[in-house]
Design a protein around this motif. Structure first.
Motif, PDB file in Angstrom:
ATOM      1  N   LEU A  99       0.847  -1.189   0.000  1.00 46.62           N
ATOM      2  CA  LEU A  99       0.000   0.000   0.000  1.00 46.62           C
ATOM      3  C   LEU A  99       0.881   1.236   0.000  1.00 46.62           C
ATOM      4  CD1 LEU A  99      -2.620  -1.025   2.720  1.00 46.62           C
ATOM      5  CD2 LEU A  99      -3.089  -0.746   0.290  1.00 46.62           C
ATOM      6  N   THR A 105      -5.636   5.005  -0.559  1.00 43.70           N
ATOM      7  CA  THR A 105      -5.035   3.782  -0.028  1.00 43.70           C
ATOM      8  C   THR A 105      -5.267   3.700   1.478  1.00 43.70           C
ATOM      9  OG1 THR A 105      -2.902   4.948   0.048  1.00 43.70           O
ATOM     10  CG2 THR A 105      -3.289   3.474  -1.813  1.00 43.70           C
ATOM     11  N   THR A 122       4.199  -1.178   3.462  1.00 47.99           N
ATOM     12  CA  THR A 122       3.785   0.197   3.224  1.00 47.99           C
ATOM     13  C   THR A 122       4.876   1.177   3.627  1.00 47.99           C
ATOM     14  OG1 THR A 122       2.047   1.845   3.661  1.00 47.99           O
ATOM     15  CG2 THR A 122       2.685   0.436   5.504  1.00 47.99           C
TER      16      THR A 122
END
Length: 266
Positions: A99, A105, A122
């Motif tokens: 992400l 997101t 992420t």
């Protein structure tokens, strides 16, 4: 007239009058009111204008531009929620999911919170916070990998060479990417050079690359290209995109999903 030229003229009109209504702007530029509204979404997202009921105004002296993630998530919030719920269907328990930073997101992260046994990769601090270890033992535990890139963007994404180097050794089943804009020639763009480099590495780390972008991102162009439109596997947008624009986008991408806004009405 190119979108960039139209928006420049639109901004000049708002600055000249201090404030302007959508019908007046549409008449002045010779385009539809829907086009004006989409352009105002883009200009507002960049802090150039303040959207008001029925039009826009030029920011007053002393106004602070609201560019943090919370402020961004309120713009087209229903559309972002619809996109997130639609995109969440791609994720299954046990997956490794990438992400990027961004308000859409972030919305997806909240949708994924209840899926068990995910590994989240992420570079976004707010996304990482969503997946913090739960207080209750009966809630699913999600492992989180946070990429420390060294340079912090206004939306609390960490970007730079450390993040890029880390991604070279990671492999995700699917990655979800937020963008500043989508345009046939410029491709997928962002306003931050280091973020573009990090997001390119994230796309390369994914078995499937999915772009999450609400309708206001179509036609917008950021400072630098992340990747071309045909380099991602799927774009998920919302039903606010004009039919003609959706057809153009569909001709440039491998697959396009248009999330119905009814998903955001619950």
């Amino acid at each position: 007239m190119l979108a960039a030229e139209r928006r420049s003229r639109l901004l000049a009109e708002v600055r000249r009058h201090g404030a302007a209504a959508v019908p007046d702007l549409a008449a002045a530029l010779g385009v539809s009111e829907m086009t004006i509204r989409r352009d105002l979404d883009v200009l507002a997202a960049d802090g150039h204008v303040d959207k008001v009921r029925g039009g826009a105004r030029h920011p007053r002296p002393g106004d602070a531009p609201a560019r943090d993630l919370t402020a961004q998530s309120r713009r087209n919030g229903a559309e972002k929620a619809a996109i997130a719920r639609h995109a969440a269907s791609l994720v299954e328990p046990g997956m490794a999911v990438g992400l990027s930073g961004g308000s859409t997101t972030w919305a997806l992260a909240r949708e994924l919170r209840g899926i068990a046994d995910l590994t989240i990769v992420t570079n976004s601090l707010p996304v990482a916070d969503v997946f913090a270890r739960p207080d209750r033992a009966d809630e699913p535990y999600t492992q989180t990998v946070v990429l420390t890139g060294g340079v912090r963007t206004p939306t609390d994404a960490l970007v730079g060479p450390v993040a890029v180097a880390s991604l070279e050794h990671l492999h995700c089943d699917v990655v979800f990417l937020g963008v500043r804009g989508m345009e046939p020639t410029a491709g997928l763009t962002t306003s931050n050079l280091l973020e573009a480099e990090t997001n390119r590495a994230l796309v390369a780390a994914g078995g499937r690359a999915v772009v999450l972008a609400d309708h206001s991102k179509w036609g917008a162009v950021g400072l630098t290209t992340i990747v071309d439109l045909n380099e991602v596997d799927l774009v998920v947008t919302d039903a606010g995109i004009a039919d003609d624009d959706a057809e153009v986008l569909r001709s440039h991408v491998a697959e396009l999903w248009v999330a119905p806004l009814a998903f955001a009405d619950e």
